[in-house]
Design an enzyme around this catalytic site. Structure first.
Site, PDB file in Angstrom:
ATOM      1  N   SER A 216     -89.779  36.712 -15.285  1.00  0.00           N
ATOM      2  CA  SER A 216     -88.454  36.213 -14.723  1.00  0.00           C
ATOM      3  C   SER A 216     -88.718  36.427 -13.210  1.00  0.00           C
ATOM      4  CB  SER A 216     -87.451  36.888 -15.335  1.00  0.00           C
ATOM      5  OG  SER A 216     -87.331  38.221 -15.524  1.00  0.00           O
TER       6      SER A 216
ATOM      7  N   HIS B 218     -84.586  42.412 -10.434  1.00  0.00           N
ATOM      8  CA  HIS B 218     -84.673  41.088  -9.924  1.00  0.00           C
ATOM      9  C   HIS B 218     -83.935  40.846  -8.565  1.00  0.00           C
ATOM     10  CE1 HIS B 218     -84.759  40.651 -14.363  1.00  0.00           C
ATOM     11  NE2 HIS B 218     -85.490  39.706 -14.158  1.00  0.00           N
TER      12      HIS B 218
ATOM     13  N   ASP C   4     -78.816  45.750 -11.550  1.00  0.00           N
ATOM     14  CA  ASP C   4     -80.171  45.240 -11.784  1.00  0.00           C
ATOM     15  C   ASP C   4     -80.938  45.433 -10.475  1.00  0.00           C
ATOM     16  OD1 ASP C   4     -82.696  43.705 -12.446  1.00  0.00           O
ATOM     17  OD2 ASP C   4     -81.338  41.901 -12.698  1.00  0.00           O
TER      18      ASP C   4
END
Length: 414
Positions: A142, A386, A383
């Site tokens: 990702s 990312h 997070d």
């Protein structure tokens, strides 16, 4: 009927006729304008269907000996970001931090400045000309998908509206096509590069991960048709110190130390590169690990937070535990023995400084935006893996563009 009534009726009739004639004339004019605009659109669109040689100016050249991965972040809010969340329709919720509630936008306005040279400004039209009749593919997890989305946003912002573009989801691929250039920018989900039980495009979050260390066959069928390939694999290996894997027999599942398994997987990938890559028509890049910023005490002693609420890069030398030196060494060793030329995108150190650029509490978890309760607990829900877009991955693509432009100037593959 009186003479006055006759005059009034006659006048109304004349006005009605005039109105009909005016409307008719207006319709003719509008139809002509529409036709002329369609012709203009077709003419402009046709213009981009014809190959045009690219001129690389002196200012766009990377000076010999310049390491574009060594430098510093400079604040620039005049020309950065190169696109916005609002202007790019291809961003997913995982990366649209401002839309998800982040109040500061400082993370969008930092430009990477190499010490010994300047990066050329990203030119989406030049990139598409370099990619005419070709496929560029990002392969990985990702984080690599963010690099793909960044790239198509950078390109989309440079294309005139009349140039036809589309985004298709063909699991495990995403394909951004630009028709006039007969070119595509693609993403392929392969978090371990080798085959694994996490290869499903959407249903891949499994707690007990298992990889097939000796095979990329299922994935490589898609890779072999691409002209430019950018590979990446790191964070999925870091879930636990060990990982279940097979090598040879599928019935022989063993528990491997992660670094041992990573080396074996990289060697399998490298064997594919040496045996299957066409040196005349394909260009291979490998992006080093994207760092995490999970522990604020690493850059600010005495604190117990993470990337949450960070608004500025780290200044000065810094290397955190979010980047594994053993993995970095394996990448260097394996790539050093590959016979085919693989260009290393060494994004790790420059990204290490950007503790401010992560999604933090303004992203997604398991496909859903964080709840109010989760956002109030950044220690457990931020997070710090990312990245927000626009943001750090744009710089990775600016460097990739600079290297492709250099290859083009040197009349290499691209």
């Amino acid at each position: 009927m009186t003479t006055l009534q006759h005059r009034r009726i006659h006048l109304l009739f004349r006005l009605a006729v005039a109105a009909v004639l005016t409307l008719g004339a207006a319709r003719v004019i509008l139809d002509n304008l529409r036709n002329n605009y369609s012709i203009l659109e077709w003419t402009i669109s046709r213009r981009y269907s014809i190959r045009v040689p690219i001129e690389v100016s002196v200012d766009e050249e990377i000076e010999e000996g310049c390491d574009v991965f060594q430098g510093r972040w400079i604040w620039e809010n005049a020309t950065y970001p190169l696109y916005t969340e609002q202007s790019c329709p291809f961003l997913v919720k995982q990366t649209t931090c401002t839309r998800n509630g982040r109040l500061d936008s400082f993370y969008q306005n930092w430009r990477w400045q190499p010490h010994a040279c300047d990066l050329p400004r990203f030119d989406g039209l030049k990139l598409m000309e370099m990619l005419r009749d070709k496929r560029l593919m990002f392969v990985g997890d990702s984080v690599q998908r963010s690099m793909f989305e960044s790239m198509i946003c950078l390109v989309d912002s440079a294309l005139p509206r009349v140039v036809r573009r589309s985004l298709q989801r063909i699991p495990p691929r995403k394909v951004f096509r630009v028709e006039e250039f007969n070119a595509s920018i693609e993403y392929y989900w392969a978090p371990f590069l080798v085959e694994s039980i996490s290869d499903h495009a959407t249903n891949h979050t499994v707690m007990k991960r298992s990889v097939k260390l000796d095979s990329v066959a299922k994935h490589s069928k898609e890779w072999e048709g691409a002209h430019v390939l950018i590979f990446e694999s790191y964070i999925w290996w870091m879930y636990k110190p060990t990982i279940n894997a097979t090598y040879g027999s599928l019935d022989d599942v063993q528990e491997y130390n992660v670094t041992t398994a990573y080396r074996s997987a990289m060697e399998t990938w490298a064997n594919w590169v040496d045996s299957r890559v066409n040196r005349e028509t394909q260009k291979i890049f490998f992006a080093t690990m994207s760092p995490t910023h999970l522990w604020s005490w690493e850059w600010k002693h005495g604190t117990e937070g993470n990337c949450f609420n960070e608004t500025h890069p780290i200044e000065g030398p810094y290397w955190g535990t979010g980047s594994n030196l053993d993995i970095m060494g394996i990448v260097e060793d394996v790539l050093g023995r590959v016979k085919v030329n693989v260009t290393v995108l060494n994004i790790t150190q420059l990204s290490e400084y950007r503790k401010d650029g992560h999604a933090s509490i303004f992203g997604e978890r398991k496909g859903k935006l964080l709840t109010k309760e989760q956002r109030s607990d950044p220690k457990n829900f931020a997070d710090c893996i990312h990245w927000c877009l626009p943001g750090v991955p744009d710089t990775w693509n600016e460097i990739l563009y600079a290297l492709l432009l250099q290859d083009y100037r040197d009349q290499s593959i691209i």
